[in-house]
Design a protein around this motif. Sequence first.
Motif, PDB file in Angstrom:
ATOM      1  N   LYS A 161      75.743 -19.188  29.986  1.00  0.00           N
ATOM      2  CA  LYS A 161      74.542 -18.610  30.586  1.00  0.00           C
ATOM      3  C   LYS A 161      73.547 -19.720  30.905  1.00  0.00           C
ATOM      4  O   LYS A 161      73.526 -20.763  30.254  1.00  0.00           O
ATOM      5  CB  LYS A 161      73.871 -17.621  29.633  1.00  0.00           C
ATOM      6  CG  LYS A 161      74.752 -16.487  29.171  1.00  0.00           C
ATOM      7  CD  LYS A 161      74.839 -15.423  30.196  1.00  0.00           C
ATOM      8  CE  LYS A 161      75.602 -14.231  29.637  1.00  0.00           C
ATOM      9  NZ  LYS A 161      75.915 -13.267  30.635  1.00  0.00           N
ATOM     10  N   LYS A 218      74.575 -11.035  35.497  1.00  0.00           N
ATOM     11  CA  LYS A 218      73.838 -11.311  34.255  1.00  0.00           C
ATOM     12  C   LYS A 218      74.027 -12.757  33.796  1.00  0.00           C
ATOM     13  O   LYS A 218      74.282 -13.054  32.645  1.00  0.00           O
ATOM     14  CB  LYS A 218      74.230 -10.314  33.169  1.00  0.00           C
ATOM     15  CG  LYS A 218      73.857  -8.896  33.553  1.00  0.00           C
ATOM     16  CD  LYS A 218      74.120  -7.914  32.464  1.00  0.00           C
ATOM     17  CE  LYS A 218      73.653  -6.552  32.964  1.00  0.00           C
ATOM     18  NZ  LYS A 218      73.950  -5.489  32.064  1.00  0.00           N
ATOM     19  N   GLN A 219      73.872 -13.646  34.759  1.00  0.00           N
ATOM     20  CA  GLN A 219      74.014 -15.086  34.561  1.00  0.00           C
ATOM     21  C   GLN A 219      72.865 -15.664  33.727  1.00  0.00           C
ATOM     22  O   GLN A 219      73.041 -16.648  33.029  1.00  0.00           O
ATOM     23  CB  GLN A 219      74.037 -15.755  35.951  1.00  0.00           C
ATOM     24  CG  GLN A 219      73.752 -17.228  35.999  1.00  0.00           C
ATOM     25  CD  GLN A 219      74.941 -18.069  35.622  1.00  0.00           C
ATOM     26  OE1 GLN A 219      76.069 -17.649  35.787  1.00  0.00           O
ATOM     27  NE2 GLN A 219      74.687 -19.236  35.095  1.00  0.00           N
ATOM     28  N   ARG A 264      68.666  -9.874  26.957  1.00  0.00           N
ATOM     29  CA  ARG A 264      68.574 -10.971  27.937  1.00  0.00           C
ATOM     30  C   ARG A 264      67.439 -11.936  27.630  1.00  0.00           C
ATOM     31  O   ARG A 264      67.277 -12.952  28.296  1.00  0.00           O
ATOM     32  CB  ARG A 264      68.375 -10.405  29.356  1.00  0.00           C
ATOM     33  CG  ARG A 264      69.358  -9.337  29.785  1.00  0.00           C
ATOM     34  CD  ARG A 264      70.495  -9.740  30.651  1.00  0.00           C
ATOM     35  NE  ARG A 264      70.317 -10.709  31.670  1.00  0.00           N
ATOM     36  CZ  ARG A 264      70.166 -10.446  32.968  1.00  0.00           C
ATOM     37  NH1 ARG A 264      70.101  -9.202  33.401  1.00  0.00           N
ATOM     38  NH2 ARG A 264      70.096 -11.418  33.833  1.00  0.00           N
TER      39      ARG A 264
END
Length: 137
Positions: free
Chosen positions: A7, A33-34, A133
């Motif tokens: 990520k 969702k990097q 996140r």
Amino acid sequence: MNNFEGKSIIFFDGVCNLCNSSVNFIIKHDKKKQFLFASLQSDAAKEILLQYNSKKINLDSIVLLDNEKLYEKSTSALRISRHLNNGLFLLYIFTIIPAFIRDYMYDYIAKNRYKWYGKKDSCMIPTKDLKSRFLES
């Protein structure tokens, strides 16, 4: 150095309304969702950025940690764009403009962001759905 499993981390000014809107925009267009997120004011950001003590990070820049390398200002924004959907990756072409020109415009907006967009008294709190996140500590 980090263990965030492929990520990239976006560090942002957590009290800036423009920055928070930008984070929400990125989340909406980051279908893979990097990105993970951390407010520059957070302990998590300070702890991670201490590992990259080659220069002082200011609150007036969005910072991207991607493949163990830090990017700031317009370069970070354009590198973020290349991972977004809906054609936003095409914005990356603006990297052909020299960074000192791009950063001049970036700095002008950053200098006026509170005046134009306002600021919050505290950092944004992610919703339950988005909590995973955001880095905390």
